[in-house]
Motif scaffolding. Structure first.
Motif, short mmCIF file in Angstrom:
data_model
loop_
_atom_site.label_atom_id
_atom_site.label_comp_id
_atom_site.label_asym_id
_atom_site.label_seq_id
_atom_site.Cartn_x
_atom_site.Cartn_y
_atom_site.Cartn_z
N PHE A 1 0.83 -1.20 0.00
CA PHE A 1 0.00 0.00 0.00
C PHE A 1 0.87 1.26 0.00
CE2 PHE A 1 0.65 -0.62 4.62
CZ PHE A 1 0.92 0.68 5.04
N ARG A 2 0.26 2.32 -0.49
CA ARG A 2 0.90 3.64 -0.48
C ARG A 2 -0.02 4.62 0.23
NH1 ARG A 2 1.66 6.05 -6.20
NH2 ARG A 2 -0.53 6.63 -5.92
N VAL A 3 0.53 5.39 1.15
CA VAL A 3 -0.25 6.44 1.80
C VAL A 3 -0.44 7.57 0.80
CG1 VAL A 3 -0.30 8.13 3.67
CG2 VAL A 3 0.64 5.84 4.09
N GLU A 4 -1.69 7.85 0.46
CA GLU A 4 -1.98 8.88 -0.53
C GLU A 4 -2.28 10.23 0.11
OE1 GLU A 4 -5.06 7.22 -3.07
OE2 GLU A 4 -3.50 6.45 -4.41
N SER A 5 -2.88 10.21 1.30
CA SER A 5 -3.14 11.48 1.98
C SER A 5 -3.31 11.24 3.47
CB SER A 5 -4.40 12.15 1.41
OG SER A 5 -5.57 11.42 1.76
N THR A 6 -3.10 12.30 4.23
CA THR A 6 -3.30 12.27 5.67
C THR A 6 -4.13 13.48 6.06
OG1 THR A 6 -1.16 11.17 6.04
CG2 THR A 6 -2.17 12.26 7.93
N VAL A 7 -5.19 13.23 6.81
CA VAL A 7 -6.09 14.29 7.27
C VAL A 7 -6.06 14.31 8.79
CG1 VAL A 7 -8.49 15.09 7.34
CG2 VAL A 7 -7.57 14.05 5.24
N ILE A 8 -5.85 15.48 9.36
CA ILE A 8 -5.85 15.62 10.82
C ILE A 8 -6.82 16.72 11.21
CG2 ILE A 8 -4.47 16.27 12.85
CD1 ILE A 8 -2.15 14.79 11.66
N GLY B 1 -9.81 17.32 10.28
CA GLY B 1 -10.55 17.92 9.19
C GLY B 1 -9.73 18.68 8.17
N LYS B 2 -8.41 18.66 8.30
CA LYS B 2 -7.56 19.37 7.34
C LYS B 2 -6.55 18.42 6.74
CE LYS B 2 -4.46 23.36 6.82
NZ LYS B 2 -3.84 24.52 7.49
N GLU B 3 -6.44 18.46 5.41
CA GLU B 3 -5.46 17.61 4.74
C GLU B 3 -4.06 18.17 4.95
OE1 GLU B 3 -5.72 15.24 0.68
OE2 GLU B 3 -5.23 17.36 0.33
N VAL B 4 -3.19 17.38 5.58
CA VAL B 4 -1.83 17.84 5.88
C VAL B 4 -0.79 17.16 5.01
CG1 VAL B 4 -2.38 18.51 8.24
CG2 VAL B 4 -1.64 16.16 7.76
N PHE B 5 -1.22 16.14 4.26
CA PHE B 5 -0.32 15.50 3.30
C PHE B 5 -1.14 14.95 2.16
CE2 PHE B 5 1.34 11.46 1.61
CZ PHE B 5 2.50 11.94 0.99
N ASN B 6 -0.63 15.16 0.93
CA ASN B 6 -1.24 14.57 -0.25
C ASN B 6 -0.14 14.17 -1.20
OD1 ASN B 6 -2.49 14.27 -2.94
ND2 ASN B 6 -4.34 15.00 -1.92
N TYR B 7 -0.13 12.89 -1.55
CA TYR B 7 0.92 12.35 -2.41
C TYR B 7 0.96 13.03 -3.77
CZ TYR B 7 3.77 8.81 -4.81
OH TYR B 7 4.74 8.16 -5.53
N ASN B 8 -0.19 13.50 -4.23
CA ASN B 8 -0.30 14.04 -5.58
C ASN B 8 -0.42 15.56 -5.62
OD1 ASN B 8 -0.41 11.47 -7.02
ND2 ASN B 8 -2.35 11.18 -5.95
N ALA B 9 -0.15 16.22 -4.51
CA ALA B 9 -0.32 17.68 -4.48
C ALA B 9 0.77 18.30 -3.64
CB ALA B 9 -1.70 18.04 -3.94
N SER B 10 1.03 19.56 -3.90
CA SER B 10 2.00 20.33 -3.12
C SER B 10 1.22 21.14 -2.09
CB SER B 10 2.81 21.25 -4.03
OG SER B 10 3.69 22.04 -3.26
N LEU B 11 1.45 20.85 -0.83
CA LEU B 11 0.76 21.55 0.25
C LEU B 11 1.75 22.45 0.98
CD1 LEU B 11 -1.33 18.59 1.71
CD2 LEU B 11 -2.11 20.35 0.13
N PRO B 12 1.28 23.42 1.76
CA PRO B 12 2.20 24.24 2.56
C PRO B 12 3.12 23.37 3.39
CG PRO B 12 -0.02 25.14 2.65
CD PRO B 12 -0.12 23.83 1.93
N SER B 13 4.35 23.80 3.59
CA SER B 13 5.41 22.93 4.09
C SER B 13 5.17 22.35 5.47
CB SER B 13 6.74 23.68 4.08
OG SER B 13 6.67 24.82 4.92
N ASP B 14 4.52 23.07 6.36
CA ASP B 14 4.43 22.57 7.73
C ASP B 14 3.01 22.35 8.23
OD1 ASP B 14 7.28 24.41 8.41
OD2 ASP B 14 7.15 22.27 8.79
N HIS B 15 2.01 22.87 7.51
CA HIS B 15 0.62 22.72 7.96
C HIS B 15 0.49 23.13 9.43
CE1 HIS B 15 0.92 20.47 4.32
NE2 HIS B 15 1.66 19.55 4.89
N SER B 16 1.12 24.24 9.75
CA SER B 16 1.22 24.64 11.15
C SER B 16 -0.08 25.24 11.64
CB SER B 16 2.35 25.65 11.33
OG SER B 16 3.56 25.14 10.87
#
Length: 554
Positions: free
Chosen positions: A316-323, A325-340
């Motif tokens: 399996f591959r982790v595609e996204s992580t939501v904490i 209610g906010k997506e803090v990681f997405n394998y296919n997208a560039s998100l802000p660096s720290d999701h602070s």
């Protein structure tokens, strides 16, 4: 965030069904079972995130905020963190710094109160701080402290040491669990240790130990870290007692951490044929229940914290992580660096540290060796924290014409960084193979004084003085150049991104190979040359120690 559809992995009911998460603000308010419409891209699997059930974040050289950024990329949504390392440097101030940094990230941290600061202390070694029973009582009463961290002083528990028992009682009075650390305990001793109120152990390294631990009512935290790896021997416990097992890395170093985290243990367990639900019980569920945390298990009313993966197989591959209610990681997208939650300004620009050591000279590390003397040599081995103890009668100088091959023996120096004017302690070590340079660092378990190994006094002095100049870090010195990693935060961590730290770590380790050391993790191995609770022989800022008899050689 918007509602999310997919194959929902329900770890509570142990079933997978198609459905939709209805999310309002940070909470799952409803879970609808529904058919998923056809689409070109397969629907993801939605499942609870992974938890590291025992970790020293400082070992990653990252502050908690930056640690979280790497962790979520591996599907980790929370950690049970023991700030033991920074506690040995700064005491309660260090614990508070870790908690403040953790608040800067959208992540779940459960910090414990270090129970053994210092681990040994007394006349054996010098730490930067002490956390006593009174300090522990105050920490355990705080809402931002979730447990009493690993009780390494298991002899003190078995003997009923008053200071130790006060710390355990403080946790119990506040309804918080007590973590253990008792390698080798089985039978009656294990029962006594558990009976004192210890609820977990991550030091089990054999199946017998693990079963003894569970039989005594304690949970086993299976460790697969950078230095200690116990999964291979302990993994049968996942099938035997899935409700009594958790997973951890303990010490996960930056170059390993950027490659993977608890997700790697989960993949390995699935590949080994362990049942999906048992593996997820250990990886996602048990830590939340044991440490009284509500981080989310994909149930109605839970925080909207989960991960999406592309398949439920060992690949399996982790595609996204939501904490929350906010997506803090997405394998296919560039998100802000720290999701602070906030920016870095609340951490301040003045990094906490405890470093008063001054530069040394070659005269400070001179040792007088002559034929006929008996010397004690630490024998280090790659991939092991244990050391051999060689006693050699000299026919000459072991640094140049001993019975060992040319350059096999080097000096090892430990230099107190907390007391001005301290004198370095010098010993001999073999196994590192350094033949034309030196390495030094301010990560030296557990008190974190300066430690260095080198092929000549000139190289050693340069390396140690560079650590002093940086007020903490790692350095390698060779004939032509010097390469370093500054660690200005307590001499343990850097204010850089995790990937930057990992890259620098790999670069400096490559340079260490060029001066003759072929160890996989030379700085880690060197750091444990200073830990006097592991046999057979270690060196501290005060003594060369025979750790089997717990007596000073000099």
């Amino acid at each position: 965030m918007d509602n999310v559809k997919g194959h929902i992995v329900d770890v509570v009911r142990r079933e997978i069904f198609d459905g939709e998460l209805i999310i309002q603000d940070e909470t799952i308010v409803e879970i609808k079972r529904c058919a998923l419409p056809e689409r070109e891209k397969p629907w993801p699997y939605l499942m609870p995130g992974f938890i590291d059930s025992h970790v020293h974040i400082e070992s990653s050289m990252m502050v908690p905020q930056k640690f979280a950024h790497i962790a979520v990329s591996h599907g980790t949504i929370g950690v049970i963190a023991d700030p033991h390392e920074i506690g040995n440097v700064l005491g309660v101030e260090g614990v508070n710094y870790m908690i403040r940094s953790g608040r800067e990230a959208r992540f779940n941290f459960c910090f414990g109160a270090p129970s053994c600061v210092p681990a040994v202390g007394g006349d054996i070694e010098t730490s930067g701080a002490v956390i006593n029973a009174k300090d522990t009582e105050e920490l355990m009463a705080r809402e931002d402290i979730g447990f009493l961290a690993e009780m390494m002083n298991y002899p003190g528990v078995l003997s009923g040491d008053k200071e130790v028992m006060k710390k355990i009682k403080a946790a119990q009075l506040n309804g918080k669990p007590v973590d253990g650390h008792a390698p080798g305990l089985t039978g009656r001793q294990r029962d006594l240790y558990a009976g004192a109120g210890i609820t977990t152990d991550h030091e089990c390294s054999t199946l017998e130990e693990g079963r003894s631990c569970i039989n005594a009512g304690m949970k086993v935290i299976i460790r697969e870290g950078s230095a200690a790896k116990d999964y291979a021997l302990l993994s049968p416990l996942i099938a035997e007692s899935p409700n009594m097992v958790m997973l951890c890395t303990d010490d996960c170093h930056p170059d390993d951490f950027v490659r993977g985290h608890i997700n790697l243990i989960v993949k390995r367990a699935l590949a080994d044929g362990y049942a999906l639900w048992d593996v997820l019980q250990a990886a996602c569920v048990n830590a939340q229940k044991h440490y009284n945390q509500n981080w989310g298990l994909l149930q109605t009313g839970d925080p909207a914290t989960f991960i999406t993966v592309d398949r439920i197989t060992p690949h399996f591959r982790v595609e996204s992580t939501v904490i929350r209610g906010k997506e803090v990681f997405n394998y296919n997208a560039s998100l802000p660096s720290d999701h602070s939650n906030t920016d870095d300004k609340n951490l301040g620009v003045k990094f906490p540290n405890h470093f008063v050591a001054t530069p040394i000279t070659a005269a400070d590390i001179n040792i007088d060796l002559k034929p006929g003397d008996t010397v004690h040599v630490i024998h280090a081995s790659d991939g092991s924290l244990l050391t051999g103890h060689d006693q050699v009668e000299l026919t000459g100088n072991p640094l140049f014409d001993s019975r060992y091959p040319w350059t096999e023996v080097q000096k090892i120096v430990v230099y107190n960084r907390y007391v001005p004017g301290a004198k370095p302690v010098v010993g001999l070590v073999r196994g590192f193979g350094i033949n034309n340079g030196a390495i030094a660092g301010s990560v030296a378990h557990d008190c974190h004084n300066i430690v260095a190994i080198g092929s000549s006094d000139e190289y050693l002095v340069k390396a140690i003085n560079r650590i002093v100049e940086m007020r903490g870090g790692q350095v390698v010195v060779s004939t032509n150049e010097m390469m370093d990693i500054p660690l200005p935060i307590a001499g343990l961590m850097a204010p850089m991104s995790g990937h930057e730290i990992a890259f620098r770590t790999l670069c400096i380790q490559e340079r260490v190979k060029e001066i003759g050391c072929k160890m996989k993790s030379p700085f880690i191995t060197m750091a444990f040359m200073c830990l006097p609770v592991i046999p057979d022989i270690k060196i501290t800022d005060r003594h060369l120690m025979d750790t089997k008899t717990f007596s000073a050689i000099y």
